[in-house]
Design an enzyme around this catalytic site. Structure first.
Site, mmCIF file in Angstrom:
data_model
loop_
_atom_site.group_PDB
_atom_site.id
_atom_site.type_symbol
_atom_site.label_atom_id
_atom_site.label_comp_id
_atom_site.label_asym_id
_atom_site.label_seq_id
_atom_site.Cartn_x
_atom_site.Cartn_y
_atom_site.Cartn_z
ATOM 1 C CB VAL A 1 -10.768 6.888 -0.734
ATOM 2 C CG1 VAL A 1 -11.101 7.013 0.746
ATOM 3 C CG2 VAL A 1 -11.190 5.515 -1.254
ATOM 4 C CB THR B 1 -6.703 10.035 1.129
ATOM 5 O OG1 THR B 1 -6.142 10.361 -0.153
ATOM 6 C CG2 THR B 1 -7.475 8.726 1.017
ATOM 7 C CE LYS C 1 0.120 3.985 -6.798
ATOM 8 N NZ LYS C 1 0.320 3.050 -5.668
ATOM 9 C CE1 TYR D 1 -0.118 7.652 -6.872
ATOM 10 C CE2 TYR D 1 -1.797 8.012 -8.554
ATOM 11 C CZ TYR D 1 -1.410 7.466 -7.338
ATOM 12 O OH TYR D 1 -2.313 6.734 -6.603
ATOM 13 C CG ASN E 1 -1.625 1.316 1.430
ATOM 14 O OD1 ASN E 1 -2.526 1.697 0.689
ATOM 15 N ND2 ASN E 1 -1.185 2.030 2.465
#
Length: 310
Positions: free
Chosen positions: A228, A230, A201, A197, A129
């Site tokens: 989500v 965050t 990924k 990024y 994670n």
């Protein structure tokens, strides 16, 4: 359904839909409290466990599922203590152990896994994670060191933790073993200012495919955690996602537990969105394997006997 900015808050899961039914919160089929999702007897290792998805999604959900032991890896001992406290409040019967280490520190991660085995035994589940987004600029404006820092954490860090895990479980473990790598919907498209990024990924998605090929007895799945709210969605480059952040921490963790439960080998080496209905996925598992769906592939053309080399 649209919010006050005129955006459909469900536009991203709809655009990325593989199943007809989509979810943005926990539903019965992925409820970590269900007996068939029990993680009893399993040791779970979670990187990036000091905050965000590591804390509120995976640590909490695997605690709810009654894991034998949960090892939390993260850079901040103070923040890890908060996650450990939350796990204890969620399920006092699940032992938890925190280790402050950066996933980019290969020697430190190896030592951490030695400590985990000594404390709990050989691990069964690894949740990669830990992630970073140090660079959020166009390629022209980006700082090379900042751009590469994202690769160091998201790619090198995932590789380091994975190798340490594989050394403990063996290249072909007989016990049910699961590796969960975190990817992102950003890996599929090309969102301005997110090149570092997004690419990192995409690499993790491909790494998951390689794990399946080289370690077929291990179930390796790449999970897209949706949108989500965050600390990352507060970044200027991701501000557009704020009205779309309807996915819950609980859903992300619940899907992770579901992946680690029973036989999910039909998803090994593949991309999985937390929004997709898992019962529909189960119903299509033969199609997914036979057609090699949910993997990175070239969309152009494929060879065949009618091709001519000149």
């Amino acid at each position: 359904m649209a919010d006050n900015k005129g955006l459909d808050p469900h536009m991203i899961p709809k655009l990325n839909a593989f199943t007809k039914k989509l979810h943005r919160d926990v539903y019965p089929a992925v409820d970590p409290n269900r007996p068939e999702h029990s993680q009893a007897g399993k040791v779970v290792v979670i990187t990036g466990a000091s905050r965000g998805l590591g804390r509120f999604s995976f640590a909490v959900s695997f605690a709810r599922a009654g894991a034998k032991g949960i090892a939390l890896l993260g850079r901040s001992a103070e923040d890890l203590a908060e996650t450990e406290k939350l796990v204890g409040e969620t399920n006092p019967e699940t032992p938890v152990h925190s280790i402050a280490v950066s996933v980019t520190d290969a020697a430190g991660v190896e030592k951490a896994f030695d400590e985990i085995v000594e404390r709990f035994g050989v691990p069964h589940v690894l949740v990669n994670n830990a992630g970073a987004m140090a660079s959020a600029d166009t390629i022209f404006d980006s700082d090379i060191e900042s751009w590469w820092e994202t690769q160091e954490v998201n790619v090198k860090g995932t590789l380091i933790a994975t190798k340490a895990f594989l050394r403990k479980v063996g290249p072909a473990p007989s016990a049910p073993t699961t590796i969960i790598n975190l990817t992102s919907g950003a890996s599929i498209g090309a969102i301005p200012r997110l090149s570092s990024y997004s690419i990192s990924k995409m690499v993790n998605t491909k790494l998951t495919q390689y794990l399946q090929v080289e370690h077929p007895t291990i179930t390796s799945v790449c999970i897209d955690p949706g949108v989500v709210e965050t600390s990352w969605t507060d970044k200027e480059a991701l501000a557009f996602l704020l009205p779309l952040g309807r996915d819950t921490f609980e859903l992300v963790g619940a899907v992770g537990v579901w992946v680690a439960s029973g036989d999910k080998s039909f998803l090994s080496g593949r991309y999985l969105s937390i929004n997709w209905d898992v019962e529909e996925l189960e119903a299509r598992k033969e199609e997914i394997v036979e057609k090699d769906l949910l993997t990175l592939f070239h969309r152009g053309g494929f060879g065949g006997p009618d091709r001519v080399v000149v």
